[in-house]
Design a protein around this motif. Sequence first.
Motif, short mmCIF file in Angstrom:
data_model
loop_
_atom_site.label_atom_id
_atom_site.label_comp_id
_atom_site.label_asym_id
_atom_site.label_seq_id
_atom_site.Cartn_x
_atom_site.Cartn_y
_atom_site.Cartn_z
N MET A 1 0.83 -1.19 0.00
CA MET A 1 0.00 0.00 0.00
C MET A 1 0.87 1.25 0.00
O MET A 1 0.51 2.24 -0.62
N MET A 2 2.00 1.18 0.68
CA MET A 2 2.90 2.33 0.72
C MET A 2 3.48 2.62 -0.66
O MET A 2 3.64 3.79 -1.04
N GLU A 3 3.76 1.56 -1.42
CA GLU A 3 4.30 1.75 -2.77
C GLU A 3 3.28 2.46 -3.67
O GLU A 3 3.64 3.31 -4.50
N TYR A 4 2.01 2.09 -3.50
CA TYR A 4 0.94 2.73 -4.28
C TYR A 4 0.86 4.22 -3.94
O TYR A 4 0.73 5.06 -4.85
N ALA A 5 0.94 4.58 -2.68
CA ALA A 5 0.87 5.98 -2.27
C ALA A 5 2.05 6.77 -2.81
O ALA A 5 1.90 7.90 -3.28
#
Length: 62
Positions: free
Chosen positions: A1-5
Amino acid sequence: MMEYAVDFFLFALFIIGLTAFMGPLTNGLGHLLTPRHKKSSYVRQTTLSQAGFKPVGGKSKQ
């Protein structure tokens, strides 16, 4: 999820930066491609075409 953000943030930054850069770039290109001596020819032609018109509305300046 952090990579998406992070990807979303970088992509948004890229789009906003590209949009902000395109305005001055196209404005500068327009100044380079448009000759300055032709700027007043349109105003001059409009004045010539309106030479026989009657003034309409308002008070006449005396």
